[in-house]
Scaffold this motif. Sequence first.
Motif, PDB file in Angstrom:
ATOM      1  N   UNK A   1       0.850  -1.184   0.107  1.00 15.94           N
ATOM      2  CA  UNK A   1      -0.018  -0.094  -0.037  1.00 15.94           C
ATOM      3  C   UNK A   1       0.801   1.227  -0.008  1.00 15.94           C
ATOM      4  N   UNK A   2       0.673   2.373  -0.906  1.00 17.60           N
ATOM      5  CA  UNK A   2       1.590   3.381  -0.894  1.00 17.60           C
ATOM      6  C   UNK A   2       0.747   4.708  -1.117  1.00 17.60           C
ATOM      7  N   UNK A   3       0.989   5.564  -0.065  1.00 18.54           N
ATOM      8  CA  UNK A   3       0.188   6.769   0.122  1.00 18.54           C
ATOM      9  C   UNK A   3       0.288   7.784  -1.103  1.00 18.54           C
ATOM     10  N   UNK A   4      -0.219   8.635  -0.942  1.00 19.89           N
ATOM     11  CA  UNK A   4      -0.348   9.734  -1.983  1.00 19.89           C
ATOM     12  C   UNK A   4       1.140  10.532  -2.007  1.00 19.89           C
ATOM     13  N   UNK A   5       1.774  10.951  -2.962  1.00 20.59           N
ATOM     14  CA  UNK A   5       2.887  11.713  -3.181  1.00 20.59           C
ATOM     15  C   UNK A   5       4.009  10.812  -2.273  1.00 20.59           C
ATOM     16  N   UNK A   6       3.684   9.565  -2.112  1.00 21.65           N
ATOM     17  CA  UNK A   6       4.901   8.793  -1.465  1.00 21.65           C
ATOM     18  C   UNK A   6       5.497   7.710  -2.607  1.00 21.65           C
ATOM     19  N   UNK A   7       6.705   7.322  -2.269  1.00 25.16           N
ATOM     20  CA  UNK A   7       7.433   6.630  -3.302  1.00 25.16           C
ATOM     21  C   UNK A   7       7.287   5.132  -3.098  1.00 25.16           C
ATOM     22  N   UNK A   8       6.975   4.286  -4.203  1.00 23.20           N
ATOM     23  CA  UNK A   8       6.871   3.046  -3.890  1.00 23.20           C
ATOM     24  C   UNK A   8       8.340   2.371  -3.745  1.00 23.20           C
ATOM     25  N   UNK A   9       8.138   1.265  -3.286  1.00 21.38           N
ATOM     26  CA  UNK A   9       9.542   0.536  -2.886  1.00 21.38           C
ATOM     27  C   UNK A   9       9.613  -0.564  -4.008  1.00 21.38           C
ATOM     28  N   UNK A  10      10.831  -0.681  -4.821  1.00 20.75           N
ATOM     29  CA  UNK A  10      11.150  -1.671  -5.662  1.00 20.75           C
ATOM     30  C   UNK A  10      11.804  -2.786  -5.191  1.00 20.75           C
ATOM     31  N   UNK A  11      11.682  -4.021  -5.492  1.00 22.68           N
ATOM     32  CA  UNK A  11      12.295  -5.221  -5.137  1.00 22.68           C
ATOM     33  C   UNK A  11      13.028  -6.003  -6.141  1.00 22.68           C
ATOM     34  N   UNK A  12      13.741  -6.710  -5.815  1.00 26.60           N
ATOM     35  CA  UNK A  12      14.869  -7.514  -6.849  1.00 26.60           C
ATOM     36  C   UNK A  12      13.890  -8.564  -7.506  1.00 26.60           C
ATOM     37  N   UNK A  13      14.162  -8.883  -8.750  1.00 22.35           N
ATOM     38  CA  UNK A  13      13.280  -9.846  -9.437  1.00 22.35           C
ATOM     39  C   UNK A  13      13.942 -11.194  -9.089  1.00 22.35           C
ATOM     40  N   UNK A  14      13.242 -12.081  -9.779  1.00 16.35           N
ATOM     41  CA  UNK A  14      13.954 -13.610  -9.593  1.00 16.35           C
ATOM     42  C   UNK A  14      15.427 -13.725 -10.298  1.00 16.35           C
ATOM     43  N   UNK A  15      15.773 -14.902 -10.288  1.00 13.20           N
ATOM     44  CA  UNK A  15      17.147 -14.998 -11.259  1.00 13.20           C
ATOM     45  C   UNK A  15      17.180 -16.229 -12.014  1.00 13.20           C
ATOM     46  N   UNK A  16      18.025 -15.939 -13.071  1.00 10.87           N
ATOM     47  CA  UNK A  16      18.256 -16.999 -14.168  1.00 10.87           C
ATOM     48  C   UNK A  16      19.072 -18.020 -13.809  1.00 10.87           C
TER      49      UNK A  16
END
Lengths: 110, 379
Positions: B59-74
């Motif tokens: 959940x991300x509030x207005x004007x707040x930055x969302x968090x990114x996560x690392x994707x899977x691996x090959x």
Amino acid sequence: MLTRAQMEQAIQDGGSVVVNGQILSRIDDLPSEADLAQGDAAKEQAARAALDQQIARLLSERAKLSQEAQPQEAQSQPEAQNQAQEQDAQPAPVARRGRAVPTELKDETP
Amino acid sequence: MPVSYQLLQALRLTAIMQALQDTRELPGDLRFLARTPVVPATDGEIMARFSGYIQIADLVADDAQAVTYSTGKFTFESNAVPNLKLGVNLTQEQINQLLSLEAGLTATSDNSVVTDWRNRTIDGLLFGIRQRMEALIIAMQLDGFSYNRLGIIMTNVSWGMPSDLKVTAGVSWDTAGSATPVADLLALKLIAQVRYGQVFNRVTMSTTAFRYMIATTEFQNKARMYLAPNVSYANLPLADLNAQQRIAEATLGMTIELYDSRYWSQAPTGAWTSAPYLPAGKIILSNSGDDNSPMVMDFANGVVTESVVAELAGGMFGSLGGAQRGPIAYATVPNDLNPPAVTLWGVARGFPRRHKLQATAVLTVGSFTDSISVGAPTF
């Protein structure tokens, strides 16, 4: 029934073991030698002997620790006596004008 | 004509028949090869296996930055394709024997005896190649392959099967009083279904393992519910494998197939030994719906190098017609005919690949061998 060593080997080889309908993939989850020996008199005797050997080995290891600790305690006693003698040999603190110096004052620095 | 061949002058040879032999030692059906697609492949093919999770959103509030996560691996897998090759040397003595047989035949149609022999030899070479393919595919399904022969050493080659699908029974099945074969098989089926979403509906085992299974107290107690009320296992002959198989299939809820095919190999000393493709104490669980699906397993079939260089080599009969995938057969003779001999060859180039790691499970139920001894019959 597989021995615990055989079960450990099967897991170390990249597999699992099924015991009483439960698949075990970790060595820590394996039943102990005593658990596996229950119900079989010969295996119980062998497990008891193996455990007794482990106990004897651990006790001998523990006995080594006690022997190493004794010389350090013997050394600390003469050191304490020397410290007491040195303290007795120190001159009494000199009283300053108008200020009494308690005779019980001791140097507490280690 | 030499004395030993004079008999052939009087004898009219009309047929060549197989000598009496233990049927388990005859070339059997290559069941696993028939279920595995053979697909064209090249050396150095790289396959990528992606591992990762689909993550729930934050959940991300207005004007707040969302968090990114690392994707899977090959993880990348590359196969080096080995050669599968087998040759038969036709010596000068054998060539002379064949010529003697041909000379003793009168009608043109009788010459098929020699031609049939040559064709059978070539068929035998190609079958030998397919036998090795069968052995490799079974090793892949068992997730364990060891080979030590003629300078090639491979030890415990694995295809990446999960460890909880490679299970060893705590009590060997040849201990009738305490073994729990039904519990062992159903526990493995359960963990595959719950943890990996893989449903097994087929169990492949040796006849020896099956006979040990039905002789256990646990199996007979659990199979009791599939018998008539006034019938107990004491009334049933354990040697009637067909009837026992039907009861076992009802008890396990899976089809049971018995697989005892064997292959022959010759040691450098010349001693012949036969061995089963599927060891007696190993059981494979699989799903018949995965048969012949290239998404599950396949046999990577490469171009045979001999077909590429055949045009440059002397001493070869005919031409292979350019690059070809195996199994193929060809014949060669020494350029100087010293000695005059012919060598027939069968060759392929490939290795099995496993795409769905949870496609099969293996249960090791003991280290026993065939309860009915294997070998040439005695008279």
